[in-house]
Design a protein around this motif. Structure first.
Motif, short mmCIF file in Angstrom:
data_model
loop_
_atom_site.label_atom_id
_atom_site.label_comp_id
_atom_site.label_asym_id
_atom_site.label_seq_id
_atom_site.Cartn_x
_atom_site.Cartn_y
_atom_site.Cartn_z
N ALA A 186 13.73 5.13 35.68
CA ALA A 186 12.88 4.84 34.52
C ALA A 186 13.31 5.64 33.28
CB ALA A 186 11.41 5.12 34.85
N THR A 187 13.70 6.91 33.48
CA THR A 187 14.12 7.70 32.31
C THR A 187 15.48 7.21 31.80
OG1 THR A 187 14.87 9.42 33.86
CG2 THR A 187 12.83 9.85 32.66
N MET A 188 16.36 6.81 32.73
CA MET A 188 17.67 6.28 32.30
C MET A 188 17.48 4.98 31.53
SD MET A 188 19.84 8.48 33.02
CE MET A 188 21.26 7.56 32.47
N ASN A 189 16.56 4.13 32.02
CA ASN A 189 16.27 2.88 31.31
C ASN A 189 15.73 3.16 29.91
OD1 ASN A 189 17.14 1.22 33.31
ND2 ASN A 189 15.11 0.95 34.24
N PHE A 190 14.88 4.19 29.82
CA PHE A 190 14.32 4.55 28.51
C PHE A 190 15.45 4.94 27.54
CE2 PHE A 190 13.07 7.88 25.54
CZ PHE A 190 12.05 7.24 24.85
N LEU A 191 16.39 5.77 28.02
CA LEU A 191 17.50 6.21 27.16
C LEU A 191 18.34 5.01 26.71
CD1 LEU A 191 18.76 9.46 28.98
CD2 LEU A 191 17.46 9.33 26.84
N LYS A 192 18.60 4.09 27.64
CA LYS A 192 19.44 2.93 27.32
C LYS A 192 18.74 2.00 26.32
CE LYS A 192 22.45 2.95 31.22
NZ LYS A 192 21.88 3.65 32.41
N LYS A 193 17.48 1.69 26.60
CA LYS A 193 16.71 0.76 25.76
C LYS A 193 16.53 1.27 24.34
CE LYS A 193 13.59 -1.86 28.66
NZ LYS A 193 12.25 -1.86 29.21
N ASN A 194 16.42 2.60 24.21
CA ASN A 194 16.07 3.19 22.91
C ASN A 194 17.24 3.91 22.24
OD1 ASN A 194 13.01 2.74 22.70
ND2 ASN A 194 13.32 3.51 24.79
N LYS A 195 18.46 3.58 22.66
CA LYS A 195 19.64 4.31 22.18
C LYS A 195 19.70 4.37 20.64
CE LYS A 195 24.51 4.79 23.16
NZ LYS A 195 25.61 4.42 24.03
#
Ligand SMILES: Cc1cc2nc3c(=O)[nH]c(=O)nc-3n(C[C@H](O)[C@H](O)[C@H](O)COP(=O)(O)O)c2cc1C
Length: 177
Positions: free
Chosen positions: A65-74
């Motif tokens: 979930a944190t990795m997805n957050f970083l990717k989505k909000n780059k």
């Protein structure tokens, strides 16, 4: 100043750290939203000046979930101050700190952020000999137990390697960056 603290955890260790960061930032008059990444998949981060992203480490990895957050909000993250933190076993021993910093913070920043984070934090974990967890957890606990025995420490007691004074001082610094 408005801050988002978003964290991922598997065993609850990062939760305590994220809560402490939130408490200290509030004491510094920062307006804080504290979010468990798994509970909020869609987040508009445009109103935040500061975004603190953190995770526990399992087999070398941040939570999904944190990795997805970083990717989505780059892109949105490149326009605000970003801070990364992890809680991991590597932080508990002086000899593994540099490796933990490189693998779990510096490489994550390089691979997922456009700009460098204004700060990173590598924080210790919790050893609980009585934790009711799965097989891998037990195996990891066994190796920590051996290390504690080597150091002459009691392996039958819970050891909390999170240095709260360090975490609080590190957090207070974030408001002056
Ligand atoms: C199954 C398992 C795998 C782990 N893998 C690593 C690892 O690869 N590197 C490390 O430094 N710590 C590792 N640890 C220690 C955790 O990172 C540490 O316990 C952390 O505080 C967990 O955070 P959380 O409770 O927020 O998930 C591991 C722990 C477990 C139980």
């Amino acid at each position: 100043m408005k801050a988002l603290i978003i964290y991922g955890t598997r065993y609850g260790t990062a939760t305590g750290i994220a809560e402490e960061i939130s408490k200290v930032l509030k004491e510094e008059n920062v307006d804080v939203d504290l979010v468990n990444a798994r509970e909020k998949k869609e987040l508009d981060i445009t109103s935040y000046d500061l975004v603190v992203v953190g995770s526990g480490i399992k087999m070398g990895k941040w939570t999904k979930a944190t990795m997805n957050f970083l990717k989505k909000n780059k892109n949105a993250l490149s326009k605000r101050k970003v801070v990364l933190f992890v809680t991991c076993g590597a932080a508990n021993e002086e000899k593994t700190v540099a490796e933990g910093q490189e693998k779990y913070l510096d490489n994550i920043a390089k691979e997922n952020l456009i700009n460098e984070p204004i700060a990173t934090g590598l924080f210790g974990s919790v050893y609980d000999p009585n934790a009711k967890q799965g097989l891998i957890f037990k195996l990891i606990n066994r190796s920590i137990k051996k290390e504690l025995e080597k150091q002459g420490k009691d392996p039958n007691k819970k050891h909390d390697y999170r240095n709260w004074d360090e975490i609080r001082a590190w957090t207070r610094n974030l408001t002056t960056e």
